[in-house]
Design an enzyme around this catalytic site. Sequence first.
Site, short mmCIF file in Angstrom:
data_model
loop_
_atom_site.label_atom_id
_atom_site.label_comp_id
_atom_site.label_asym_id
_atom_site.label_seq_id
_atom_site.Cartn_x
_atom_site.Cartn_y
_atom_site.Cartn_z
N LYS A 167 0.84 -1.22 0.00
CA LYS A 167 0.00 0.00 0.00
C LYS A 167 0.87 1.26 0.00
CE LYS A 167 0.67 1.34 4.39
NZ LYS A 167 1.06 2.66 4.91
N THR A 224 -3.59 5.67 3.56
CA THR A 224 -2.31 6.21 3.11
C THR A 224 -2.42 6.98 1.80
OG1 THR A 224 -1.44 4.21 4.16
CG2 THR A 224 0.14 5.60 3.09
O1 LIG Z 1 1.57 3.16 7.69
C1 LIG Z 1 1.12 4.23 8.00
C2 LIG Z 1 -0.31 4.43 8.25
O2 LIG Z 1 -1.00 3.23 8.40
C3 LIG Z 1 2.01 5.41 8.06
O3 LIG Z 1 2.15 5.88 6.78
P1 LIG Z 1 3.46 6.65 6.30
O4 LIG Z 1 4.63 5.74 6.59
O5 LIG Z 1 3.22 6.89 4.86
O6 LIG Z 1 3.52 7.93 7.09
#
Ligand SMILES: O=C(CO)COP(=O)(O)O
Length: 302
Positions: A167, A224
């Site tokens: 993701k 995300t």
């Molecule tokens: O995994 C995450 C939210 O579930 C955190 O996302 P990021 O690492 O893109 O900040």
Amino acid sequence: VTLAQNGPVTLWARDAAHVAEMQSSRRNDRRLPMTVLPENVSVTAEIEAATQAPVLLLAMPMQQMGGFLTAHAARLAGKTLVACSKGIDLTTGRGPTELIAAACPDARAAILTGPSFAADIARGLPTALTLACAEDCEALQTQLSTPTLRLYRSTDPLGAELGGALKNVIAIAAGVVIGAGLGDSARAALMTRGFAEMSRLALRLGARAETLAGLSGFGDLVLTCTSAQSRNFRFGQALGAGEDFDPTTTVEGVATAKAVSVLAQRRGVEMPIATMVAALSEHRITVSDAAQALLSRPLKEE
Ligand SMILES: O=C(CO)COP(=O)(O)O
Ligand SMILES: NC(=O)C1=CN([C@@H]2O[C@H](COP(=O)(O)OP(=O)(O)OC[C@H]3O[C@@H](n4cnc5c(N)ncnc54)[C@H](O)[C@@H]3O)[C@@H](O)[C@H]2O)C=CC1
């Protein structure tokens, strides 16, 4: 912070000066500046103190996990190791639980993953996650759930870790779309086709479709790809807008895109978006060429 509601927690960090700072200020100013550490969180730089407990949560950038596990393998034997990282190790092509199994075969490997920003959990906002372990993990589920952190258990760690890793790659692509001004409709198309390619690879590797459709896959993809709190999304946005991005920020999707491109090619799985994200991150292609390449793929059945 949230687990401290269930009992004492030890927080380990390597940097003794930072540990001393956290012990006196009762905050982690570098990572979670607004959060006061509860009284029963003790902070230590001593790995011996941190590895007394039977359950250890590993929260570090994915590319660091292999080295950590190898360095501390003897101490980790017999423990329950709960990976909180999202990604694929570039050197081995393994996900977190596979890395744990290889480095610490005597430990029990689990993964805690799903839509959750650390800052939201620390603020006590409602959050739901997947806790996946090859063996039954009902007791661990109870131990790691809090009134605001709701865990669903799964026996498909491979599916959970692939969802969490993949993701991030699609979130970079979604950020690129928004940063380049290509619109919300294009983002929705990319998320949907991104989910199709995430599922294609995961199923080929032996994951279950329902895991991909759950919190660790679809749930985290939605969060995300749509929140500016996400570093992967913001990195993509900067890429799309032709702006610089702080190179010290942890952006797991960059290494994962690279690892996934290799994995997909080796397995004969088509992953056009991930391949494009790998090329964009390494500046091997422009955003408009990437968009053009995706739009001009042969028309097919959905
Ligand atoms: O995994 C995450 C939210 O579930 C955190 O996302 P990021 O690492 O893109 O900040
Ligand atoms: N921040 C978030 O909201 C979420 C993060 N995650 C995942 O957690 C993992 C870590 O991310 P963050 O904590 O946000 O990153 P971060 O960059 O904010 O912090 C990483 C921490 O790990 C430490 N570290 C680095 N190498 C280490 C090593 N070899 N041994 C021990 N510690 C080491 C760093 O010093 C730093 O304190 C990533 O895989 C991320 O995808 C998952 C869900 C949410």
